[in-house]
Scaffold this motif. Structure first.
Motif, short mmCIF file in Angstrom:
data_model
loop_
_atom_site.label_atom_id
_atom_site.label_comp_id
_atom_site.label_asym_id
_atom_site.label_seq_id
_atom_site.Cartn_x
_atom_site.Cartn_y
_atom_site.Cartn_z
N MET A 1 40.76 47.11 44.94
CA MET A 1 40.74 45.68 45.13
C MET A 1 41.33 45.28 46.49
N LEU A 2 42.39 45.96 46.89
CA LEU A 2 42.99 45.67 48.19
C LEU A 2 42.86 46.91 49.04
N GLU A 3 42.43 46.74 50.25
CA GLU A 3 42.21 47.90 51.12
C GLU A 3 43.44 48.18 51.96
N ASN A 4 43.65 49.45 52.26
CA ASN A 4 44.71 49.87 53.16
C ASN A 4 44.29 49.66 54.60
N GLU A 15 47.72 35.87 51.75
CA GLU A 15 48.15 35.62 50.39
C GLU A 15 47.01 35.95 49.43
N ALA A 16 47.39 36.45 48.26
CA ALA A 16 46.39 36.77 47.24
C ALA A 16 45.85 35.46 46.65
N SER A 17 44.56 35.42 46.41
CA SER A 17 43.95 34.23 45.81
C SER A 17 44.19 34.25 44.30
N THR A 23 41.86 38.71 38.35
CA THR A 23 41.11 39.97 38.22
C THR A 23 42.07 41.15 38.15
N GLY A 24 43.10 41.14 38.98
CA GLY A 24 44.08 42.23 38.96
C GLY A 24 44.80 42.32 37.64
N GLY A 25 45.18 41.18 37.06
CA GLY A 25 45.84 41.16 35.76
C GLY A 25 44.94 41.69 34.66
N PHE A 26 43.70 41.26 34.65
CA PHE A 26 42.73 41.71 33.65
C PHE A 26 42.52 43.22 33.75
N GLU A 27 42.29 43.71 34.96
CA GLU A 27 42.04 45.14 35.16
C GLU A 27 43.27 45.97 34.79
N THR A 28 44.44 45.46 35.09
CA THR A 28 45.67 46.17 34.72
C THR A 28 45.79 46.26 33.21
#
Length: 139
Positions: A1-4, A15-17, A23-28
């Protein structure tokens, strides 16, 4: 989701949208759920020919198929039996038809095909996606 960054370090400077956080919470949550032993944890008969199946996770209502639930090897009949899912989606409350009778004080209950809200299969036995449930004595 986030690139290095090109050097391999985390180069996030924006800042994260809200959407990215959701999406990050759901995937986690989905990924964490996959690591758990998902199962039907218990069953109990109640007055009024009711069967309560208790689960350790929330269930996708669309995955419930009464014909894939058996008691002593006999499938429930979706035309005669009905169910409701509890508000927390962790208990399936099944109303068995009036003519239904148990032939044993400790019936063998098996459930196939249940999916969690994240799409993971609910099972006790990794090989066949079938849950065999301990059943409390009928009230």
């Amino acid at each position: 989701m986030l690139e290095n960054a090109p050097d391999g370090t985390f180069g996030g400077k924006e800042e994260a949208s809200r959407g990215l956080l959701a999406t990050g919470g759901f995937e986690t949550a989905r990924t964490f759920e996959e690591t758990k032993h998902l199962e039907v944890s218990g069953a109990g008969f109640a007055a009024g020919n009711m069967l309560n199946l208790t689960l350790i996770v929330g269930i996708d209502v669309d995955s419930i198929d009464l014909s894939k639930i058996t008691i002593n090897g006999i499938a429930l009949n979706p035309k005669l039996d009905s169910y409701v899912l509890s508000e927390d989606k962790k208990t399936i409350i099944i109303k068995l038809h009036d003519g239904f009778q148990l032939t044993s004080k400790t019936p063998a209950i098996a459930v196939n095909g249940l999916k969690t809200q994240f799409g993971n299969g609910v099972k006790n036995d990794e090989s066949n996606n079938k849950a065999k449930i301990p059943c409390r004595e009928r009230i």
